[in-house]
Design a protein around this motif. Structure first.
Motif, PDB file in Angstrom:
ATOM      1  N   ASP A 133       0.814  -1.218   0.000  1.00  0.00           N
ATOM      2  CA  ASP A 133       0.000   0.000   0.000  1.00  0.00           C
ATOM      3  C   ASP A 133       0.844   1.263   0.000  1.00  0.00           C
ATOM      4  O   ASP A 133       0.316   2.370  -0.112  1.00  0.00           O
ATOM      5  N   GLY A 134       2.133   1.103   0.143  1.00  0.00           N
ATOM      6  CA  GLY A 134       3.036   2.255   0.156  1.00  0.00           C
ATOM      7  C   GLY A 134       4.090   2.119   1.232  1.00  0.00           C
ATOM      8  O   GLY A 134       3.819   1.588   2.321  1.00  0.00           O
ATOM      9  N   ILE A 135       5.304   2.542   0.921  1.00  0.00           N
ATOM     10  CA  ILE A 135       6.389   2.472   1.894  1.00  0.00           C
ATOM     11  C   ILE A 135       7.090   3.823   1.992  1.00  0.00           C
ATOM     12  O   ILE A 135       7.024   4.661   1.087  1.00  0.00           O
ATOM     13  N   VAL A 136       7.727   4.028   3.114  1.00  0.00           N
ATOM     14  CA  VAL A 136       8.601   5.173   3.346  1.00  0.00           C
ATOM     15  C   VAL A 136       9.989   4.627   3.650  1.00  0.00           C
ATOM     16  O   VAL A 136      10.122   3.687   4.449  1.00  0.00           O
ATOM     17  N   ALA A 137      11.002   5.182   3.018  1.00  0.00           N
ATOM     18  CA  ALA A 137      12.383   4.757   3.259  1.00  0.00           C
ATOM     19  C   ALA A 137      13.031   5.698   4.262  1.00  0.00           C
ATOM     20  O   ALA A 137      13.016   6.922   4.086  1.00  0.00           O
ATOM     21  N   ARG A 138      13.592   5.120   5.309  1.00  0.00           N
ATOM     22  CA  ARG A 138      14.295   5.902   6.329  1.00  0.00           C
ATOM     23  C   ARG A 138      15.759   5.472   6.356  1.00  0.00           C
ATOM     24  O   ARG A 138      16.079   4.308   6.095  1.00  0.00           O
ATOM     25  N   PRO A 139      16.659   6.399   6.698  1.00  0.00           N
ATOM     26  CA  PRO A 139      18.091   6.080   6.611  1.00  0.00           C
ATOM     27  C   PRO A 139      18.567   5.179   7.742  1.00  0.00           C
ATOM     28  O   PRO A 139      18.058   5.218   8.863  1.00  0.00           O
ATOM     29  N   LEU A 140      19.572   4.380   7.419  1.00  0.00           N
ATOM     30  CA  LEU A 140      20.220   3.508   8.398  1.00  0.00           C
ATOM     31  C   LEU A 140      21.720   3.635   8.232  1.00  0.00           C
ATOM     32  O   LEU A 140      22.234   3.582   7.112  1.00  0.00           O
ATOM     33  N   ASP A 234      20.800   3.219  24.007  1.00  0.00           N
ATOM     34  CA  ASP A 234      20.587   4.568  23.486  1.00  0.00           C
ATOM     35  C   ASP A 234      20.605   4.625  21.963  1.00  0.00           C
ATOM     36  O   ASP A 234      20.358   5.683  21.373  1.00  0.00           O
ATOM     37  N   SER A 235      20.918   3.508  21.308  1.00  0.00           N
ATOM     38  CA  SER A 235      21.037   3.492  19.856  1.00  0.00           C
ATOM     39  C   SER A 235      19.661   3.473  19.200  1.00  0.00           C
ATOM     40  O   SER A 235      18.768   2.743  19.617  1.00  0.00           O
ATOM     41  N   ARG A 236      19.509   4.276  18.140  1.00  0.00           N
ATOM     42  CA  ARG A 236      18.286   4.324  17.355  1.00  0.00           C
ATOM     43  C   ARG A 236      18.655   4.308  15.875  1.00  0.00           C
ATOM     44  O   ARG A 236      19.630   4.952  15.479  1.00  0.00           O
ATOM     45  N   PRO A 237      17.878   3.618  15.031  1.00  0.00           N
ATOM     46  CA  PRO A 237      18.180   3.626  13.598  1.00  0.00           C
ATOM     47  C   PRO A 237      18.208   5.050  13.051  1.00  0.00           C
ATOM     48  O   PRO A 237      17.305   5.851  13.311  1.00  0.00           O
ATOM     49  N   GLY A 238      19.272   5.375  12.319  1.00  0.00           N
ATOM     50  CA  GLY A 238      19.375   6.692  11.720  1.00  0.00           C
ATOM     51  C   GLY A 238      19.941   7.769  12.614  1.00  0.00           C
ATOM     52  O   GLY A 238      19.960   8.940  12.219  1.00  0.00           O
ATOM     53  N   VAL A 315      31.589   5.022  11.879  1.00  0.00           N
ATOM     54  CA  VAL A 315      30.210   5.101  11.430  1.00  0.00           C
ATOM     55  C   VAL A 315      30.132   5.545   9.966  1.00  0.00           C
ATOM     56  O   VAL A 315      30.931   6.361   9.505  1.00  0.00           O
ATOM     57  N   VAL A 316      29.186   4.968   9.232  1.00  0.00           N
ATOM     58  CA  VAL A 316      28.838   5.408   7.877  1.00  0.00           C
ATOM     59  C   VAL A 316      27.391   5.886   7.949  1.00  0.00           C
ATOM     60  O   VAL A 316      26.457   5.087   7.857  1.00  0.00           O
ATOM     61  N   PRO A 317      27.152   7.180   8.157  1.00  0.00           N
ATOM     62  CA  PRO A 317      25.777   7.655   8.329  1.00  0.00           C
ATOM     63  C   PRO A 317      24.981   7.589   7.031  1.00  0.00           C
ATOM     64  O   PRO A 317      25.532   7.733   5.937  1.00  0.00           O
ATOM     65  N   GLU A 318      23.671   7.349   7.187  1.00  0.00           N
ATOM     66  CA  GLU A 318      22.739   7.317   6.054  1.00  0.00           C
ATOM     67  C   GLU A 318      23.267   6.431   4.918  1.00  0.00           C
ATOM     68  O   GLU A 318      23.202   6.779   3.744  1.00  0.00           O
ATOM     69  N   ALA A 319      23.749   5.267   5.292  1.00  0.00           N
ATOM     70  CA  ALA A 319      24.357   4.374   4.304  1.00  0.00           C
ATOM     71  C   ALA A 319      23.314   3.732   3.402  1.00  0.00           C
ATOM     72  O   ALA A 319      23.551   3.560   2.202  1.00  0.00           O
ATOM     73  N   LEU A 320      22.163   3.351   3.973  1.00  0.00           N
ATOM     74  CA  LEU A 320      21.145   2.624   3.218  1.00  0.00           C
ATOM     75  C   LEU A 320      19.745   3.085   3.613  1.00  0.00           C
ATOM     76  O   LEU A 320      19.524   3.509   4.752  1.00  0.00           O
ATOM     77  N   PRO A 321      18.768   2.969   2.694  1.00  0.00           N
ATOM     78  CA  PRO A 321      17.370   3.228   3.056  1.00  0.00           C
ATOM     79  C   PRO A 321      16.691   1.942   3.522  1.00  0.00           C
ATOM     80  O   PRO A 321      16.889   0.871   2.947  1.00  0.00           O
ATOM     81  N   VAL A 322      15.898   2.037   4.576  1.00  0.00           N
ATOM     82  CA  VAL A 322      15.156   0.901   5.113  1.00  0.00           C
ATOM     83  C   VAL A 322      13.671   1.159   4.926  1.00  0.00           C
ATOM     84  O   VAL A 322      13.181   2.275   5.145  1.00  0.00           O
ATOM     85  N   ALA A 323      12.929   0.132   4.507  1.00  0.00           N
ATOM     86  CA  ALA A 323      11.514   0.268   4.171  1.00  0.00           C
ATOM     87  C   ALA A 323      10.635   0.076   5.400  1.00  0.00           C
ATOM     88  O   ALA A 323      10.786  -0.889   6.147  1.00  0.00           O
ATOM     89  N   TYR A 324       9.672   1.007   5.558  1.00  0.00           N
ATOM     90  CA  TYR A 324       8.628   0.908   6.569  1.00  0.00           C
ATOM     91  C   TYR A 324       7.276   1.135   5.878  1.00  0.00           C
ATOM     92  O   TYR A 324       7.183   1.991   4.988  1.00  0.00           O
TER      93      TYR A 324
END
Length: 333
Positions: A133-140, A234-238, A315-324
Protein backbone atom coordinates in the motif's frame (compact mmCIF):
# COMPACT_ATOMS: atom_id res chain seq x y z
CA UNK A 1 12.02 0.56 -11.01
CA UNK A 2 11.33 4.19 -11.91
CA UNK A 3 13.21 7.44 -11.38
CA UNK A 4 10.25 8.61 -9.31
CA UNK A 5 10.79 5.77 -6.86
CA UNK A 6 14.51 6.54 -6.55
CA UNK A 7 13.68 10.18 -5.77
CA UNK A 8 11.10 9.13 -3.19
CA UNK A 9 13.61 6.85 -1.49
CA UNK A 10 16.17 9.65 -1.32
CA UNK A 11 13.71 12.23 0.06
CA UNK A 12 11.75 10.00 2.44
CA UNK A 13 8.45 10.41 0.57
CA UNK A 14 5.91 7.59 0.45
CA UNK A 15 5.80 5.48 -2.71
CA UNK A 16 4.30 2.20 -3.89
CA UNK A 17 7.03 -0.27 -4.93
CA UNK A 18 6.85 -1.38 -8.56
CA UNK A 19 9.40 -4.21 -8.37
CA UNK A 20 10.23 -6.37 -5.38
CA UNK A 21 13.17 -8.75 -5.04
CA UNK A 22 13.99 -11.35 -2.38
CA UNK A 23 17.46 -12.56 -1.43
CA UNK A 24 16.78 -15.87 0.32
CA UNK A 25 19.20 -17.81 2.51
CA UNK A 26 17.54 -21.26 2.55
CA UNK A 27 19.57 -22.57 5.49
CA UNK A 28 19.19 -19.64 7.92
CA UNK A 29 18.04 -20.51 11.41
CA UNK A 30 16.57 -23.99 11.23
CA UNK A 31 16.47 -24.12 7.42
CA UNK A 32 13.14 -22.37 6.90
CA UNK A 33 14.28 -19.67 4.47
CA UNK A 34 12.29 -20.91 1.48
CA UNK A 35 9.12 -21.29 3.54
CA UNK A 36 9.43 -17.76 4.92
CA UNK A 37 10.00 -16.43 1.40
CA UNK A 38 6.75 -18.05 0.27
CA UNK A 39 4.96 -16.57 3.28
CA UNK A 40 6.27 -13.09 2.44
CA UNK A 41 5.07 -13.46 -1.16
CA UNK A 42 1.61 -14.53 0.02
CA UNK A 43 1.33 -11.72 2.58
CA UNK A 44 2.70 -9.06 0.26
CA UNK A 45 0.20 -10.10 -2.38
CA UNK A 46 2.10 -9.00 -5.46
CA UNK A 47 4.71 -10.34 -7.87
CA UNK A 48 8.26 -10.73 -6.58
CA UNK A 49 11.57 -11.82 -8.03
CA UNK A 50 13.27 -14.44 -5.86
CA UNK A 51 16.99 -15.22 -5.72
CA UNK A 52 17.77 -18.29 -3.57
CA UNK A 53 21.43 -18.32 -2.57
CA UNK A 54 23.55 -21.42 -3.00
CA UNK A 55 26.04 -20.70 -0.21
CA UNK A 56 27.46 -17.97 2.06
CA UNK A 57 29.50 -16.42 -0.76
CA UNK A 58 26.46 -16.16 -3.00
CA UNK A 59 24.53 -13.49 -1.10
CA UNK A 60 26.53 -10.61 -2.53
CA UNK A 61 26.05 -11.82 -6.09
CA UNK A 62 22.30 -12.21 -5.66
CA UNK A 63 22.03 -8.76 -4.06
CA UNK A 64 23.93 -7.03 -6.84
CA UNK A 65 21.90 -8.75 -9.55
CA UNK A 66 18.65 -7.50 -8.02
CA UNK A 67 19.81 -4.07 -6.83
CA UNK A 68 19.37 -2.27 -10.13
CA UNK A 69 16.09 -4.01 -11.00
CA UNK A 70 13.93 -3.48 -7.92
CA UNK A 71 12.87 -0.65 -5.62
CA UNK A 72 12.21 -2.91 -2.60
CA UNK A 73 14.77 -5.57 -1.68
CA UNK A 74 13.87 -8.14 0.98
CA UNK A 75 16.54 -10.03 2.95
CA UNK A 76 15.23 -13.43 4.07
CA UNK A 77 17.74 -14.76 6.58
CA UNK A 78 19.48 -14.06 9.85
CA UNK A 79 21.63 -11.16 10.96
CA UNK A 80 24.66 -12.54 9.10
CA UNK A 81 22.73 -12.76 5.83
CA UNK A 82 21.45 -9.22 6.29
CA UNK A 83 24.99 -7.98 6.89
CA UNK A 84 26.08 -9.48 3.56
CA UNK A 85 23.07 -7.97 1.77
CA UNK A 86 23.67 -4.55 3.34
CA UNK A 87 27.40 -4.64 2.54
CA UNK A 88 26.76 -5.57 -1.09
CA UNK A 89 24.12 -2.83 -1.44
CA UNK A 90 26.41 -0.19 0.04
CA UNK A 91 29.29 -1.16 -2.25
CA UNK A 92 26.91 -1.22 -5.25
CA UNK A 93 25.78 2.27 -4.34
CA UNK A 94 29.35 3.54 -4.11
CA UNK A 95 30.47 1.99 -7.38
CA UNK A 96 27.64 3.35 -9.49
CA UNK A 97 26.49 6.41 -7.57
CA UNK A 98 22.93 5.09 -7.74
CA UNK A 99 20.26 5.17 -5.05
CA UNK A 100 19.88 1.61 -3.69
CA UNK A 101 16.50 -0.05 -3.23
CA UNK A 102 14.79 0.21 0.13
CA UNK A 103 15.59 -2.75 2.36
CA UNK A 104 13.11 -4.89 4.30
CA UNK A 105 14.01 -7.73 6.68
CA UNK A 106 12.30 -11.10 7.04
CA UNK A 107 13.93 -12.65 10.14
CA UNK A 108 15.02 -16.26 9.69
CA UNK A 109 18.01 -16.60 12.04
CA UNK A 110 18.73 -17.51 15.63
CA UNK A 111 18.82 -14.02 17.14
CA UNK A 112 17.21 -11.72 14.53
CA UNK A 113 18.45 -8.68 16.43
CA UNK A 114 18.40 -6.37 13.40
CA UNK A 115 14.72 -6.98 12.71
CA UNK A 116 13.82 -6.08 16.29
CA UNK A 117 16.10 -3.03 16.14
CA UNK A 118 14.35 -1.76 13.01
CA UNK A 119 10.73 -2.82 13.61
CA UNK A 120 10.36 -3.43 17.32
CA UNK A 121 7.80 -5.99 18.44
CA UNK A 122 5.64 -5.81 15.29
CA UNK A 123 5.41 -9.17 13.55
CA UNK A 124 7.04 -9.08 10.13
CA UNK A 125 4.03 -10.76 8.51
CA UNK A 126 1.78 -7.87 9.53
CA UNK A 127 4.28 -5.42 8.08
CA UNK A 128 4.59 -7.40 4.82
CA UNK A 129 0.83 -7.15 4.25
CA UNK A 130 1.05 -3.34 4.35
CA UNK A 131 4.11 -2.76 2.19
CA UNK A 132 2.15 -2.98 -1.03
CA UNK A 133 0.00 0.00 0.00
CA UNK A 134 3.04 2.26 0.16
CA UNK A 135 6.39 2.47 1.89
CA UNK A 136 8.60 5.17 3.35
CA UNK A 137 12.38 4.76 3.26
CA UNK A 138 14.29 5.90 6.33
CA UNK A 139 18.09 6.08 6.61
CA UNK A 140 20.22 3.51 8.40
CA UNK A 141 23.89 3.86 9.30
CA UNK A 142 26.42 1.06 8.90
CA UNK A 143 29.65 0.44 10.78
CA UNK A 144 32.83 0.21 8.70
CA UNK A 145 35.14 -2.29 10.39
CA UNK A 146 38.89 -2.38 9.82
CA UNK A 147 41.09 -5.07 11.35
CA UNK A 148 44.63 -6.10 12.13
CA UNK A 149 45.76 -8.38 10.54
CA UNK A 150 44.51 -6.38 7.55
CA UNK A 151 41.48 -7.54 5.61
CA UNK A 152 39.09 -5.99 3.15
CA UNK A 153 36.90 -3.40 4.88
CA UNK A 154 33.79 -4.99 6.30
CA UNK A 155 30.41 -3.34 6.87
CA UNK A 156 28.13 -4.22 9.74
CA UNK A 157 24.57 -3.38 10.76
CA UNK A 158 24.76 -4.34 14.44
CA UNK A 159 28.47 -3.77 14.96
CA UNK A 160 31.27 -5.81 16.50
CA UNK A 161 31.60 -7.40 19.91
CA UNK A 162 34.61 -8.90 21.67
CA UNK A 163 34.36 -11.54 24.37
CA UNK A 164 30.98 -12.78 25.59
CA UNK A 165 29.01 -13.06 22.36
CA UNK A 166 31.84 -14.67 20.42
CA UNK A 167 32.12 -17.22 23.23
CA UNK A 168 28.33 -17.65 23.06
CA UNK A 169 28.52 -18.48 19.35
CA UNK A 170 31.22 -21.03 20.07
CA UNK A 171 29.08 -22.46 22.88
CA UNK A 172 25.98 -22.64 20.70
CA UNK A 173 27.84 -25.02 18.38
CA UNK A 174 27.94 -27.53 21.22
CA UNK A 175 24.12 -27.42 21.34
CA UNK A 176 23.56 -27.39 17.58
CA UNK A 177 21.23 -30.41 17.77
CA UNK A 178 18.72 -28.11 19.51
CA UNK A 179 16.59 -25.43 17.77
CA UNK A 180 18.74 -22.41 16.88
CA UNK A 181 17.35 -19.85 19.39
CA UNK A 182 17.59 -22.35 22.27
CA UNK A 183 21.15 -23.34 21.31
CA UNK A 184 22.17 -19.66 21.28
CA UNK A 185 20.47 -19.03 24.64
CA UNK A 186 22.32 -21.94 26.25
CA UNK A 187 25.59 -20.84 24.65
CA UNK A 188 25.15 -17.32 26.03
CA UNK A 189 24.32 -18.59 29.53
CA UNK A 190 27.40 -20.83 29.52
CA UNK A 191 29.64 -18.00 28.31
CA UNK A 192 28.23 -15.58 30.92
CA UNK A 193 29.21 -17.92 33.73
CA UNK A 194 32.43 -19.53 32.51
CA UNK A 195 34.16 -17.65 29.65
CA UNK A 196 37.46 -15.94 30.46
CA UNK A 197 37.67 -12.13 30.30
CA UNK A 198 39.76 -10.37 27.63
CA UNK A 199 42.48 -7.76 28.23
CA UNK A 200 41.67 -4.78 25.98
CA UNK A 201 42.22 -1.08 25.41
CA UNK A 202 39.25 0.88 24.05
CA UNK A 203 39.84 4.33 22.60
CA UNK A 204 38.12 7.15 20.74
CA UNK A 205 40.53 9.10 18.51
CA UNK A 206 43.52 9.78 20.82
CA UNK A 207 41.45 9.40 23.99
CA UNK A 208 41.77 6.27 26.09
CA UNK A 209 38.33 5.28 27.36
CA UNK A 210 39.08 1.96 29.04
CA UNK A 211 42.05 -0.31 29.65
CA UNK A 212 41.86 -3.57 31.55
CA UNK A 213 39.98 -6.84 31.63
CA UNK A 214 36.53 -6.93 30.06
CA UNK A 215 33.85 -9.57 29.89
CA UNK A 216 32.35 -7.85 26.87
CA UNK A 217 33.20 -4.99 24.51
CA UNK A 218 30.69 -3.82 21.90
CA UNK A 219 30.92 -1.08 19.28
CA UNK A 220 28.35 -0.34 16.60
CA UNK A 221 24.85 0.89 15.93
CA UNK A 222 22.53 -2.03 16.70
CA UNK A 223 20.58 -1.74 19.92
CA UNK A 224 19.87 -5.46 20.40
CA UNK A 225 21.97 -8.59 20.67
CA UNK A 226 20.67 -12.12 20.91
CA UNK A 227 17.26 -10.81 19.88
CA UNK A 228 16.30 -9.67 23.40
CA UNK A 229 19.24 -7.94 25.14
CA UNK A 230 19.20 -4.15 24.71
CA UNK A 231 22.97 -4.04 24.74
CA UNK A 232 23.28 -0.48 23.37
CA UNK A 233 20.03 0.99 24.70
CA UNK A 234 20.59 4.57 23.49
CA UNK A 235 21.04 3.49 19.86
CA UNK A 236 18.29 4.32 17.35
CA UNK A 237 18.18 3.63 13.60
CA UNK A 238 19.37 6.69 11.72
CA UNK A 239 20.94 8.47 14.70
CA UNK A 240 24.24 8.75 12.78
CA UNK A 241 26.41 7.67 15.70
CA UNK A 242 28.28 4.68 17.02
CA UNK A 243 27.72 3.40 20.52
CA UNK A 244 30.26 1.50 22.58
CA UNK A 245 29.99 -0.55 25.74
CA UNK A 246 32.46 -2.23 28.08
CA UNK A 247 31.42 -4.67 30.83
CA UNK A 248 34.07 -5.52 33.39
CA UNK A 249 34.32 -9.00 34.94
CA UNK A 250 32.08 -9.60 37.96
CA UNK A 251 30.99 -12.66 39.94
CA UNK A 252 28.49 -15.17 38.58
CA UNK A 253 25.46 -13.83 40.46
CA UNK A 254 26.24 -10.24 39.50
CA UNK A 255 26.83 -11.26 35.88
CA UNK A 256 23.35 -12.79 35.77
CA UNK A 257 21.93 -9.60 37.31
CA UNK A 258 23.53 -7.56 34.51
CA UNK A 259 22.20 -9.97 31.90
CA UNK A 260 18.67 -9.65 33.29
CA UNK A 261 18.92 -5.86 33.43
CA UNK A 262 20.08 -5.79 29.80
CA UNK A 263 16.70 -7.06 28.66
CA UNK A 264 15.29 -3.61 29.49
CA UNK A 265 18.51 -1.65 28.92
CA UNK A 266 18.93 -0.91 32.63
CA UNK A 267 22.39 -2.50 32.83
CA UNK A 268 24.05 0.80 31.84
CA UNK A 269 23.71 2.09 35.40
CA UNK A 270 25.73 -0.80 36.86
CA UNK A 271 29.16 0.00 38.31
CA UNK A 272 30.89 -2.50 35.99
CA UNK A 273 29.33 -1.10 32.79
CA UNK A 274 30.84 1.77 30.76
CA UNK A 275 28.95 3.41 27.87
CA UNK A 276 30.24 5.79 25.18
CA UNK A 277 29.13 7.42 21.92
CA UNK A 278 31.17 8.80 19.03
CA UNK A 279 32.01 8.57 15.33
CA UNK A 280 34.76 5.95 15.69
CA UNK A 281 36.26 3.56 18.23
CA UNK A 282 39.42 1.45 18.44
CA UNK A 283 39.76 -1.83 20.32
CA UNK A 284 43.21 -3.32 20.87
CA UNK A 285 44.20 -6.58 22.49
CA UNK A 286 46.14 -6.13 25.71
CA UNK A 287 47.53 -2.68 24.80
CA UNK A 288 48.08 -0.50 27.85
CA UNK A 289 46.59 -3.01 30.27
CA UNK A 290 49.77 -4.53 31.65
CA UNK A 291 48.73 -7.90 30.20
CA UNK A 292 50.61 -9.65 27.40
CA UNK A 293 49.31 -8.76 23.97
CA UNK A 294 46.87 -11.43 22.87
CA UNK A 295 43.99 -11.74 20.45
CA UNK A 296 40.44 -10.46 20.31
CA UNK A 297 37.74 -13.17 20.23
CA UNK A 298 35.31 -11.16 18.09
CA UNK A 299 32.10 -11.52 16.12
CA UNK A 300 30.18 -9.26 13.75
CA UNK A 301 26.41 -9.51 13.27
CA UNK A 302 26.45 -13.05 14.62
CA UNK A 303 29.37 -14.22 12.48
CA UNK A 304 32.70 -15.17 14.13
CA UNK A 305 35.78 -13.24 12.96
CA UNK A 306 39.30 -14.69 12.68
CA UNK A 307 41.82 -14.00 15.45
CA UNK A 308 42.55 -10.26 15.55
CA UNK A 309 44.79 -7.91 17.50
CA UNK A 310 43.09 -4.61 16.57
CA UNK A 311 39.64 -3.40 15.52
CA UNK A 312 38.70 0.01 14.16
CA UNK A 313 35.01 0.88 13.91
CA UNK A 314 33.78 3.97 12.06
CA UNK A 315 30.21 5.10 11.43
CA UNK A 316 28.84 5.41 7.88
CA UNK A 317 25.78 7.65 8.33
CA UNK A 318 22.74 7.32 6.05
CA UNK A 319 24.36 4.37 4.30
CA UNK A 320 21.15 2.62 3.22
CA UNK A 321 17.37 3.23 3.06
CA UNK A 322 15.16 0.90 5.11
CA UNK A 323 11.51 0.27 4.17
CA UNK A 324 8.63 0.91 6.57
CA UNK A 325 4.92 0.70 5.68
CA UNK A 326 3.75 4.26 5.02
CA UNK A 327 0.71 3.94 7.28
CA UNK A 328 2.94 2.80 10.17
CA UNK A 329 5.11 5.89 9.73
CA UNK A 330 2.10 8.21 9.54
CA UNK A 331 0.58 6.76 12.72
CA UNK A 332 3.90 7.00 14.57
CA UNK A 333 3.96 3.31 15.50
Amino acid sequence: MTGRDATARATGEAFVPDDVGLVVNPVSGDGGGRSLARTFTDRYGGPVTRAVTRGPDDVGRATRELAGEVDLLVSVGGDGTLREVASALYRWRGEGGREPPALFVVPAGRGNSVHRYLYGETDWRALAERLGDGIVARPLELTRVGTEPPAEARYSVLGVTVGLFRHALDGAERFRALPGPLAYLLGTATATLFADPVAVRVGRADERLFAGEARLVAAGGGRYRGGTAQLLPDSRPGDGRLHALVIEPVGGREALDIARAARSGDHVGHRAVHYFTGDAFDVRAGAGTGAPDGTLPAEMDGTPLPDLTDLHCEVVPEALPVAYPADVVRSGQ
